[in-house]
Design a protein around this motif. Sequence first.
Motif, mmCIF file in Angstrom:
data_model
loop_
_atom_site.group_PDB
_atom_site.id
_atom_site.type_symbol
_atom_site.label_atom_id
_atom_site.label_comp_id
_atom_site.label_asym_id
_atom_site.label_seq_id
_atom_site.Cartn_x
_atom_site.Cartn_y
_atom_site.Cartn_z
ATOM 1 N N LEU A 19 119.410 37.297 82.612
ATOM 2 C CA LEU A 19 120.233 37.099 83.809
ATOM 3 C C LEU A 19 121.225 38.250 83.967
ATOM 4 N N GLY A 20 121.682 38.798 82.822
ATOM 5 C CA GLY A 20 122.667 39.883 82.862
ATOM 6 C C GLY A 20 122.038 41.254 83.014
ATOM 7 N N CYS A 21 120.697 41.288 83.223
ATOM 8 C CA CYS A 21 119.990 42.554 83.420
ATOM 9 C C CYS A 21 120.141 43.500 82.233
ATOM 10 N N LEU A 22 120.399 42.931 81.032
ATOM 11 C CA LEU A 22 120.404 43.745 79.826
ATOM 12 C C LEU A 22 118.986 43.874 79.288
ATOM 13 N N ASP A 23 118.106 43.056 79.823
ATOM 14 C CA ASP A 23 116.751 42.952 79.292
ATOM 15 C C ASP A 23 115.828 42.638 80.465
ATOM 16 N N THR A 24 114.529 42.907 80.310
ATOM 17 C CA THR A 24 113.579 42.577 81.369
ATOM 18 C C THR A 24 112.557 41.572 80.834
ATOM 19 N N PRO A 25 112.100 40.656 81.699
ATOM 20 C CA PRO A 25 111.195 39.601 81.241
ATOM 21 C C PRO A 25 109.785 40.115 80.986
ATOM 22 N N SER A 26 109.048 39.393 80.123
ATOM 23 C CA SER A 26 107.638 39.729 79.894
ATOM 24 C C SER A 26 106.777 39.165 81.023
ATOM 25 N N GLY A 27 107.288 38.154 81.694
ATOM 26 C CA GLY A 27 106.554 37.580 82.816
ATOM 27 C C GLY A 27 107.494 36.782 83.705
ATOM 28 N N GLY A 28 107.042 36.516 84.946
ATOM 29 C CA GLY A 28 107.861 35.775 85.871
ATOM 30 C C GLY A 28 108.752 36.701 86.672
ATOM 31 N N ASP A 29 109.588 36.093 87.554
ATOM 32 C CA ASP A 29 110.405 36.908 88.454
ATOM 33 C C ASP A 29 111.856 36.489 88.407
ATOM 34 N N TYR A 30 112.705 37.457 88.744
ATOM 35 C CA TYR A 30 114.141 37.202 88.786
ATOM 36 C C TYR A 30 114.686 37.859 90.049
ATOM 37 N N TRP A 31 115.223 37.020 90.932
ATOM 38 C CA TRP A 31 115.924 37.544 92.116
ATOM 39 C C TRP A 31 117.415 37.371 91.911
ATOM 40 N N LEU A 32 118.132 38.458 92.014
ATOM 41 C CA LEU A 32 119.594 38.396 91.930
ATOM 42 C C LEU A 32 120.130 38.731 93.313
ATOM 43 N N ASN A 33 120.812 37.782 93.928
ATOM 44 C CA ASN A 33 121.295 37.953 95.303
ATOM 45 C C ASN A 33 120.169 38.392 96.232
ATOM 46 N N GLY A 34 118.990 37.816 96.002
ATOM 47 C CA GLY A 34 117.863 38.108 96.878
ATOM 48 C C GLY A 34 117.117 39.390 96.536
ATOM 49 N N GLN A 35 117.625 40.148 95.552
ATOM 50 C CA GLN A 35 116.939 41.387 95.162
ATOM 51 C C GLN A 35 116.113 41.127 93.907
ATOM 52 N N GLU A 36 114.831 41.535 93.973
ATOM 53 C CA GLU A 36 113.966 41.381 92.790
ATOM 54 C C GLU A 36 114.396 42.408 91.750
ATOM 55 N N VAL A 37 114.862 41.928 90.588
ATOM 56 C CA VAL A 37 115.369 42.862 89.577
ATOM 57 C C VAL A 37 114.559 42.827 88.282
ATOM 58 N N SER A 38 113.438 42.082 88.279
ATOM 59 C CA SER A 38 112.721 41.927 87.010
ATOM 60 C C SER A 38 111.868 43.134 86.642
ATOM 61 N N ARG A 39 111.665 44.090 87.588
ATOM 62 C CA ARG A 39 110.836 45.255 87.240
ATOM 63 C C ARG A 39 111.569 46.572 87.500
ATOM 64 N N LEU A 40 112.860 46.552 87.406
ATOM 65 C CA LEU A 40 113.613 47.782 87.683
ATOM 66 C C LEU A 40 113.608 48.720 86.473
ATOM 67 N N THR A 41 113.879 49.993 86.748
ATOM 68 C CA THR A 41 113.981 50.973 85.662
ATOM 69 C C THR A 41 115.312 50.782 84.933
ATOM 70 N N ASP A 42 115.404 51.410 83.771
ATOM 71 C CA ASP A 42 116.618 51.386 82.961
ATOM 72 C C ASP A 42 117.880 51.691 83.751
ATOM 73 N N ASP A 43 117.827 52.816 84.464
ATOM 74 C CA ASP A 43 119.030 53.261 85.165
ATOM 75 C C ASP A 43 119.359 52.368 86.353
ATOM 76 N N ALA A 44 118.313 51.857 87.033
ATOM 77 C CA ALA A 44 118.559 50.947 88.151
ATOM 78 C C ALA A 44 119.206 49.667 87.626
ATOM 79 N N LEU A 45 118.757 49.197 86.459
ATOM 80 C CA LEU A 45 119.364 48.004 85.853
ATOM 81 C C LEU A 45 120.824 48.277 85.490
ATOM 82 N N ALA A 46 121.098 49.506 84.997
ATOM 83 C CA ALA A 46 122.478 49.855 84.648
ATOM 84 C C ALA A 46 123.368 49.729 85.877
ATOM 85 N N ARG A 47 122.851 50.149 87.022
ATOM 86 C CA ARG A 47 123.666 50.081 88.239
ATOM 87 C C ARG A 47 123.877 48.634 88.664
#
Lengths: 232, 419
Positions: A55-83
């Motif tokens: 949930l804190g975007c410190l890690d990415t899931p092996s499967g499934g999806d995560y929308w944070l404020n409507g934005q899909e964040v489960s497949r973002l790059t390292d730096d995009a997650l940092a932002r």
Amino acid sequence: MSDRVIHVEELVREYPMGGEKVLALRGLTLSIRRNEYVAIMGPSGSGKSTLMNLLGCLDTPSGGDYWLNGQEVSRLTDDALARVRNKEIGFVFQTFNLLPRASALHNVELPLVYAGVGSRERRERAVRALTRVGLQNRMHHRPNELSGGQRQRVAIARALVNEPSLLLADEPTGNLDSTTSEEIMRVFSELHAQGQTIVVVTHEPSIAAHAERVVVLRDGKLDSDTRNRAAA
Amino acid sequence: MLSCSMPIREAFRLALQSVLGSKLRSFFTLLGIIVSVAFLVAVVAVIQGMNAYVKDTMTGAMIGTNAFQVRRLPIAIGLLSDEELKAIQRRPKLTMDDAEAVRRALPDAQAISIQSGWPTPTSDISHRNNTVGDVMIFGVTPDYQLVLDYRFAAGEPLSDPDIRERRPVAVVGSEVAEKLFGTAERAIGQRVRLAGREMRIKGVTARKGRVLGQSFDGFALIPISTFEAIYGRRLTTTVSVKMRNPEEIAGAMDRAQEAMRLSRHLRPAEVDNFTIDKADALVNFWRRLTKVLFTVIPAVVCIGIVVGGIVIMNIMLMSVNERTREIGIRKALGATRRDIRRQFLIESLVLATLGGIFGVAAGWGLSVVVSQFTPLPARITGWSVAVSLLLGAGTGVTFGVYPAARASRLDPIAALRAE
Ligand SMILES: Nc1ncnc2c1ncn2[C@@H]1O[C@H](COP(=O)(O)OP(=O)(O)OP(=O)(O)O)[C@@H](O)[C@H]1O
Ligand SMILES: [Mg+2]
């Protein structure tokens, strides 16, 4: 986009362990709305920290999806997650995780440094955040010159300073005595009253009692999801 | 979201804080760079200082301007191999006949002199109870005073009759005159003891100054006939020729060579048994020496810098290791890989540049000490300072890349869990 801050669907997180895989989360679906105050409970090893890290975007899931404020964040790059972490998330850890050699003020300024905020505005906002948690008189102290409760308040101020849409806390009172724990929980309740969305992991029912909603995990799955009748 | 990046200034502040936070460790980390850079700056300063002196003073003072010499052995004798040296050891001495042959071949010369050569004997000169020690004694013909452009503070130069009649007279440098008599004027006509004989001072030259800490005014010139009566004819007797213009020198040297070969009855197949050297033979000798130095110095400095760089890399890796948790915290709060990479890169840049600065300071101090306590001159040059600072900064960046990249790739959760 609705007023859902968090929406996770069929979230899976597996860790490779030797030749096998440990399934820490096995298909979890959960939504949390704006200004909700949620406690996450469950036995040790049930996947609470794993969920919080996702949930804190410190890690990415092996499967499934995560929308944070409507934005899909489960497949973002390292730096995009940092932002995303920098803008949307405030994280409070059990072990505080303050920089030991920096003052309280500088610790609180840190997220703003990475947000590229100028030094004057940074200072003003950090002072405001520290005032919010009642530490206006301890701004120039280093972590080792502060009590455990005060350290955790600094960490909360740091989590709030970027005005995140989501405040996450993984066992924030795990290292504190019961009186101090109550103080910290009062800070959370105040923040919630001011409109902050909060998710807290805890083992203690008395702490969970402060939340409006209690989610219980078991074996990486949702066990129960109940509303507290008398939220504190 | 685009502005998410740590400002450079903040990174520099952090780097300084971290470097100064452990001063002793930083110092030892930098020892390699400091020593290399100090060596570079000091050696280059001494070479440059020598260069300036050799060009400005030494050649003028020792050989004369617009002049060349006919010698038994070359000036740059230090550069010859043992065999070459053995071959030229059999050369005959220069004689008055040689000088006469050269004189006949060069009627346009401004001055042609014969003088006693290296090593110059020294003697005490005393007057009553006063003594000046270790005065260099040159046996010369009058033209020598023209070749070296001596001006006279008092009295008059040696003359042809002085030589012919082997008179016990001397021209002394200003330092000798002043030490014995206070002023140049008072020295004229005084009788002094020189090399065990009584001699009359007939002239005092004007001040020439010091080179390499050595005075050029502590000498006495006596007629070469008188000199040879005392010391005998020396192997290193030298003929000096002074032309009016620098352009005439090359042609004059050719004519002198021809005249010498005729005078010595050399057949066309035989090599010269004498050497004709221009004043810049000394400069050339010095140039060749510095060229060798300038190829050795970079090698030494390179080794030092690489060793220093590897030490920096190790310390930075250690620092990344020790600060894994800090890196985790920063990443959790939104630091991108670039932010972390930049933080550590700037830290190693600051560290190594500080090493460069300390090295320059140490090298500068060393050159000052050298020029104070030894006769070697030193002159700090801008380019050696610039090269040193660039070397420091470059080393920091080069050897900081790997540790910084390692730091930036750390996984935030794993890093936060580190102790
Ligand atoms: N990095 C990892 N590598 C391998 N297995 C892991 C890792 N992190 C967690 N696990 C495993 O995943 C499961 C869930 O762990 P998690 O830390 O989420 O539990 P938790 O609910 O937070 O427990 P606690 O209440 O003790 O903090 C556990 O079985 C754990 O051993
Ligand atoms: Mg946990």
